[in-house]
Design a protein around this motif. Structure first.
Motif, PDB file in Angstrom:
ATOM      1  N   PHE A 115     -46.274  38.028 -85.317  1.00 46.01           N
ATOM      2  CA  PHE A 115     -45.800  39.038 -84.407  1.00 46.01           C
ATOM      3  C   PHE A 115     -46.551  40.208 -84.255  1.00 46.01           C
ATOM      4  O   PHE A 115     -46.737  40.644 -83.186  1.00 46.01           O
ATOM      5  N   ALA A 116     -47.170  40.498 -85.542  1.00 41.79           N
ATOM      6  CA  ALA A 116     -48.170  41.830 -85.485  1.00 41.79           C
ATOM      7  C   ALA A 116     -49.262  41.446 -84.410  1.00 41.79           C
ATOM      8  O   ALA A 116     -49.622  42.446 -83.848  1.00 41.79           O
ATOM      9  N   ALA A 117     -49.723  40.109 -84.404  1.00 39.75           N
ATOM     10  CA  ALA A 117     -50.756  40.041 -83.587  1.00 39.75           C
ATOM     11  C   ALA A 117     -50.380  39.970 -81.970  1.00 39.75           C
ATOM     12  O   ALA A 117     -51.303  40.079 -81.129  1.00 39.75           O
ATOM     13  N   LYS A 118     -49.113  40.124 -81.534  1.00 38.38           N
ATOM     14  CA  LYS A 118     -48.719  40.092 -80.222  1.00 38.38           C
ATOM     15  C   LYS A 118     -48.433  41.319 -80.050  1.00 38.38           C
ATOM     16  O   LYS A 118     -47.956  41.729 -78.921  1.00 38.38           O
ATOM     17  N   VAL A 119     -48.810  42.505 -80.697  1.00 37.92           N
ATOM     18  CA  VAL A 119     -48.671  43.983 -80.498  1.00 37.92           C
ATOM     19  C   VAL A 119     -49.888  44.018 -79.520  1.00 37.92           C
ATOM     20  O   VAL A 119     -50.992  44.709 -80.032  1.00 37.92           O
ATOM     21  N   ARG A 120     -49.738  43.805 -78.241  1.00 38.89           N
ATOM     22  CA  ARG A 120     -50.690  44.127 -76.995  1.00 38.89           C
ATOM     23  C   ARG A 120     -50.359  44.775 -75.734  1.00 38.89           C
ATOM     24  O   ARG A 120     -49.000  44.470 -75.456  1.00 38.89           O
ATOM     25  N   ALA A 121     -51.087  45.224 -75.163  1.00 38.01           N
ATOM     26  CA  ALA A 121     -50.531  45.921 -73.817  1.00 38.01           C
ATOM     27  C   ALA A 121     -49.921  45.063 -73.217  1.00 38.01           C
ATOM     28  O   ALA A 121     -50.398  43.741 -72.902  1.00 38.01           O
ATOM     29  N   GLY A 122     -48.825  45.346 -72.375  1.00 37.87           N
ATOM     30  CA  GLY A 122     -48.199  44.335 -71.457  1.00 37.87           C
ATOM     31  C   GLY A 122     -46.790  43.708 -72.112  1.00 37.87           C
ATOM     32  O   GLY A 122     -46.118  42.921 -71.695  1.00 37.87           O
ATOM     33  N   GLN A 123     -47.037  43.737 -73.504  1.00 44.49           N
ATOM     34  CA  GLN A 123     -45.930  43.064 -74.272  1.00 44.49           C
ATOM     35  C   GLN A 123     -44.488  43.769 -74.425  1.00 44.49           C
ATOM     36  O   GLN A 123     -44.606  44.708 -74.729  1.00 44.49           O
ATOM     37  N   SER A 124     -43.627  43.039 -73.955  1.00 43.19           N
ATOM     38  CA  SER A 124     -42.171  43.706 -74.050  1.00 43.19           C
ATOM     39  C   SER A 124     -41.830  43.668 -75.431  1.00 43.19           C
ATOM     40  O   SER A 124     -41.662  42.497 -76.043  1.00 43.19           O
TER      41      SER A 124
END
Length: 440
Positions: A281-290
């Motif tokens: 989940f932490a790896a998905k903290v990216r620009a554009g992620q809802s």
């Protein structure tokens, strides 16, 4: 650290001035007046609760212990600090301002709260006064204009390099203290003893921490906000959940770890699965992620964890749709963090206000925005064995697809939560917490 902050602070202040200019223009005001605030008095007593400075005040200055002081900013002018340094033999008087930031302010030192108010723009001026409504300060009552607050809160979501440096420091302090807490757990300490080890290593007292620490052994890990601190160690320590942060010039870290006692292999395996999920989940903290979509994704992943460990027999889709995962994971995936642990604007639609609703069935999610660079959020999935929620689950059709013997096996361990503070960047996320632990 001091030199790094000194080099970053001028740009931070320039950013705040630019935001203040626009916020005042939007609200139709000429002056921004920010109260540090004053302590709240305990009911029927002559003592105060520990002082917590207004986060808007701390946003401009690394001052956390100066009650009764004020910041005054008028566009086009150097910001002013009206610094209350009372003559007082009952309490420690704040030291005169010093440090890397003082040259950027016109500083006026006063001895009395009334003298401080006299130096503020007068009541006839168009002034936006930001501060707590209670206790009120005669002659400078807060009005907290909504248009100004909305604009400032929205942009406070985007941390400056100066703020990120302070948050890194808060994470480093917290990580060191977490290491000490784990050692105390391994040594057989009580919850109270573990907490004392944490405070000693953090070199912060309870009132200085950003929130009340959660230190739970065994079943106490199933109480989401457990702050009781048993003074006596249990006969057998099976598991340990600690949710505790640290402060750096008013900025917070928020860190949670869960440990299995040696010899408890099945619970350790469940912790390992949660660790892998949390890192995903932490790896998905990216620009554009809802953020709400990430939260719902987390429910599906945790359903697979429950299935992998024999706790449920249904598909992930069925577990989420039927509310089974909500019984084991009843809180949100995380929240914004910065000057406050649960920082502002997590639901805000834009710089002029508005609200983005939580997705149906997820009433405790604390953020509904799309992630953008320079936002900092926590990622804190949990998996708990909470008697009240499990009893409710027993009365649903989904109960037939739950292995209640496995539930009873894990119930004495309480629960698992793993939490990191993560920065959204223009590329890969920066995990403040993992980076801090790597240094300890």
């Amino acid at each position: 650290m001091h030199d790094r902050l000194a080099s970053l602070y001028p740009q931070h202040l320039a950013t705040l001035r630019e935001r203040a200019d626009k916020a005042l223009a939007v609200g139709g005001f000429d002056h921004l007046v920010i109260a540090a605030g004053t302590p709240l008095r305990k009911f029927l007593d002559d003592q105060d609760y520990p002082f917590v400075a207004n986060p808007h005040f701390r946003h401009w200055l690394p001052l956390t212990g100066t009650p009764g002081s004020w910041i005054v900013y008028t566009p086009g002018h150097k910001p002013r600090l009206v610094f209350l340094q009372p003559e007082d033999y009952w309490h420690v008087v704040p030291a005169a301002p010093s440090g890397y930031w003082v040259e950027h302010f016109d500083i006026e030192i006063v001895r009395d709260a009334a003298d401080a108010v006299a130096l503020l723009p007068g009541a006839s001026a168009r002034r936006a006064i930001i501060g707590p409504e209670c206790p009120a300060v005669p002659g400078a009552e807060a009005n907290n204009p909504q248009a100004v607050m909305d604009y400032l809160h929205w942009h406070r979501s985007y941390k400056t390099p100066y703020e990120l440096e302070l948050m890194r420091e808060a994470s480093r302090i917290g990580a060191r203290a977490h290491r000490a807490a784990e050692q105390a757990f391994r040594a057989g300490e009580s919850e109270f003893g573990i907490h004392m080890a944490y405070l000693t290593t953090a070199r912060q007292i309870d009132a200085e921490l950003p929130y009340a620490s959660i230190v739970g052994l065994n079943e106490h890990g199933a109480v989401l906000h457990y702050t009781h601190f048993d003074r006596k160690a249990p006969a057998q320590s099976r598991s340990f959940l600690i949710d505790a942060g640290a402060s750096a010039a008013g900025y917070a870290s928020d860190i949670t770890r869960t440990y299995a006692a040696y010899g408890h292999a099945e619970f350790q395996a469940l912790v390992d699965s949660m660790e892998a999920a949390q890192q995903g989940f932490a790896a998905k903290v990216r620009a554009g992620q809802s953020y709400p979509e990430l939260h719902i994704h987390a429910h599906h992943v945790l359903a697979n964890v429950l299935h992998e460990h024999g706790i449920i027999r249904m598909s992930a889709e069925s577990a989420v749709a039927s509310g089974v995962t909500a019984a084991f994971f009843p809180h949100g995936l995380g929240h914004p963090i910065g000057l406050q642990v649960h920082d502002v604007a997590g639901f805000q639609q834009g710089e002029h206000g508005g609200t983005i609703a939580r997705p149906p069935g997820h009433p405790y999610l604390r953020m509904t925005r799309v992630l953008e660079p320079d936002m900092v959020v926590t990622i804190e999935p949990g998996l708990y064995f909470i008697d009240m929620l499990l009893e409710e689950l027993r009365d649903t059709p989904a109960a037939a697809d739950i292995d209640w013997a496995r539930v009873d096996f894990f119930r004495p361990y309480g629960g698992i939560r793993i939490e990191d503070d993560v920065v959204c960047t223009h590329g890969a996320p920066e995990n403040l917490t993992r980076d801090a632990f790597a240094l300890t």
